[in-house]
Write a protein that holds these residues in place. Sequence first.
Motif, short mmCIF file in Angstrom:
data_model
loop_
_atom_site.label_atom_id
_atom_site.label_comp_id
_atom_site.label_asym_id
_atom_site.label_seq_id
_atom_site.Cartn_x
_atom_site.Cartn_y
_atom_site.Cartn_z
N ARG A 47 47.12 29.00 42.10
CA ARG A 47 49.10 28.65 42.48
C ARG A 47 49.85 28.41 41.71
O ARG A 47 51.40 28.81 41.44
CB ARG A 47 48.80 27.10 42.91
CG ARG A 47 48.05 26.21 44.39
CD ARG A 47 47.67 25.34 45.14
NE ARG A 47 49.02 24.90 45.25
CZ ARG A 47 50.15 24.61 46.12
NH1 ARG A 47 49.65 25.60 46.98
NH2 ARG A 47 50.81 23.94 46.26
N ILE A 48 49.27 27.67 40.14
CA ILE A 48 50.72 28.33 38.88
C ILE A 48 51.31 30.15 39.42
O ILE A 48 52.12 30.07 39.04
CB ILE A 48 49.87 27.67 37.73
CG1 ILE A 48 49.81 26.18 37.66
CG2 ILE A 48 50.51 28.71 36.53
CD1 ILE A 48 49.76 25.95 36.49
N LEU A 77 54.23 39.14 44.90
CA LEU A 77 53.13 39.12 45.55
C LEU A 77 52.34 38.55 46.26
O LEU A 77 53.59 38.07 47.11
CB LEU A 77 52.62 37.94 43.96
CG LEU A 77 53.30 36.63 43.65
CD1 LEU A 77 52.53 35.50 44.49
CD2 LEU A 77 52.28 36.21 42.55
N ALA A 78 51.21 38.52 47.02
CA ALA A 78 50.79 37.86 48.42
C ALA A 78 49.94 37.33 47.58
O ALA A 78 49.20 37.71 47.28
CB ALA A 78 50.68 39.03 49.22
N MET A 79 49.67 35.92 48.67
CA MET A 79 48.96 35.07 48.69
C MET A 79 47.77 34.58 49.90
O MET A 79 48.72 34.55 51.13
CB MET A 79 49.77 33.84 47.94
CG MET A 79 48.18 32.62 47.50
SD MET A 79 48.96 31.69 46.61
CE MET A 79 47.61 30.52 46.65
N VAL A 80 46.74 34.48 49.72
CA VAL A 80 46.63 34.21 51.23
C VAL A 80 46.00 32.62 50.73
O VAL A 80 44.64 32.54 49.92
CB VAL A 80 44.91 34.55 51.64
CG1 VAL A 80 43.58 33.73 52.53
CG2 VAL A 80 45.55 35.80 51.07
N ASP A 158 42.09 32.92 48.05
CA ASP A 158 42.02 31.69 47.71
C ASP A 158 40.84 31.52 48.45
O ASP A 158 41.07 30.95 50.11
CB ASP A 158 42.75 30.80 47.78
CG ASP A 158 41.95 29.03 47.01
OD1 ASP A 158 40.87 29.09 46.65
OD2 ASP A 158 42.85 28.02 46.54
N GLU A 159 39.52 31.14 48.98
CA GLU A 159 38.04 31.62 49.42
C GLU A 159 38.39 32.25 50.52
O GLU A 159 38.41 31.62 51.67
CB GLU A 159 37.99 30.22 49.66
CG GLU A 159 37.63 29.53 48.50
CD GLU A 159 35.93 29.39 47.94
OE1 GLU A 159 35.53 29.84 48.91
OE2 GLU A 159 36.08 28.91 47.15
N PRO A 160 39.29 33.34 50.72
CA PRO A 160 39.74 33.68 52.18
C PRO A 160 38.65 34.08 53.36
O PRO A 160 38.81 34.14 54.20
CB PRO A 160 39.95 35.33 52.36
CG PRO A 160 39.29 36.05 50.34
CD PRO A 160 38.68 34.51 49.36
#
Length: 349
Positions: A47-48, A77-80, A158-160
């Motif tokens: 998250r940082i 960037l992209a985030m899950v 994150d743990e997708p």
Amino acid sequence: MADIVIDRVVKEFGSFRALQEVSLTVNDGEFVALLGPSGCGKTTLLRIIAGLETQTSGRVVIGGQDVSNLAPRKRGLAMVFQNYAVFPHMTVFENVAFGLRMQKAPAAEIKRKVERAAALLHIETYLDRYPAKLSGGQRQRVAVARALAVEPAVLLMDEPLSNLDALLRLEMRTELKAVLREAGTTTIYVTHDQTEAMGLADRIAVMYGGKIDQIGSPLEIYATPATRFVGGFIGSPPMNFIKVQCSQGMAKIGDASLPCPMTAQSLELGLRGEDASLSANGSGIPFDVRVVEPMGSHLLLTGSIDGQPARIVAPPTAKVNAGERVGLTVDPTRVTWIDSATGRALARA
Ligand SMILES: Nc1ncnc2c1ncn2[C@@H]1O[C@H](COP(=O)(O)OP(=O)(O)OP(=O)(O)O)[C@@H](O)[C@H]1O
Ligand SMILES: [Mg+2]
């Protein structure tokens, strides 16, 4: 270039230090897994990097630009997320198309990229549905498809795959690896599942208590753990740790002698269950077998060495019975020596 440099990042929640001076460089196009037990700080670090949480001190540099104080959407960037947030008021198609619409991509391109991402995640038959009518695993795949559809230079996950059944999880893992490699995406992937980390990552950062204990290739962290924690966390069964006396550079266990480093007061032999073999005549390290579990590809033997618990892996057809004492042969170059006081591995003897 989309390399990521995490430079001495500290995160405090009130008086609690969730991250302690974490430094890590992820090369352009590299896949790094953050692996560690629950609560070690994986999500906080991710998250940082994404800008969803502010570090107490330290810097995050992406592609040469210091993004430490940039808003999330400006970090490219992209985030899950771990809780796979999908938009409930949008169909699956619109969810997956979301990032592309934000980029004002042409309709034909959106359609093509959504269909490609949906096919990859096996959600192509749900494109018209709303998330409320999907299972948790399906929703999670929508979140992954949404992130992949924009073909980001940097992808944080994150743990997708945590909500998928074992078979689908394995398949998605392989597909993800292939797709991200082809696209040259720089990826940081959070998981507490070591087989997932080993299978996917170019390098694994093993985290424990807000710190990175070791970063290395899957083989490096498996074969040469830097700490007792890493040895015990990686591998199935985990590494065995046997307290031994080292005198004049040799440790004697039964009638076996192993060269040992004399640099620590109190020493543990770190031995992988796969790195011991049953000796033909019962010589070597005495191992008292308590339970024999036939696993198909191998036998898992649980018992003790010198009264200390140990697990050994034997060939599936080995003749071993519970209650028996067998002898183990060990290649001295494959053992890890741990300083009991610090928990750190010592230079190899
Ligand atoms: N907003 C917050 N306020 C206070 N403490 C927090 C906050 N967020 C996280 N923490 C604490 O920081 C530590 C790290 O949390 P984090 O969510 O990063 O763990 P994690 O490694 O992702 O664990 P998991 O595998 O369970 O998801 C935990 O001890 C957690 O309780
Ligand atoms: Mg987490």
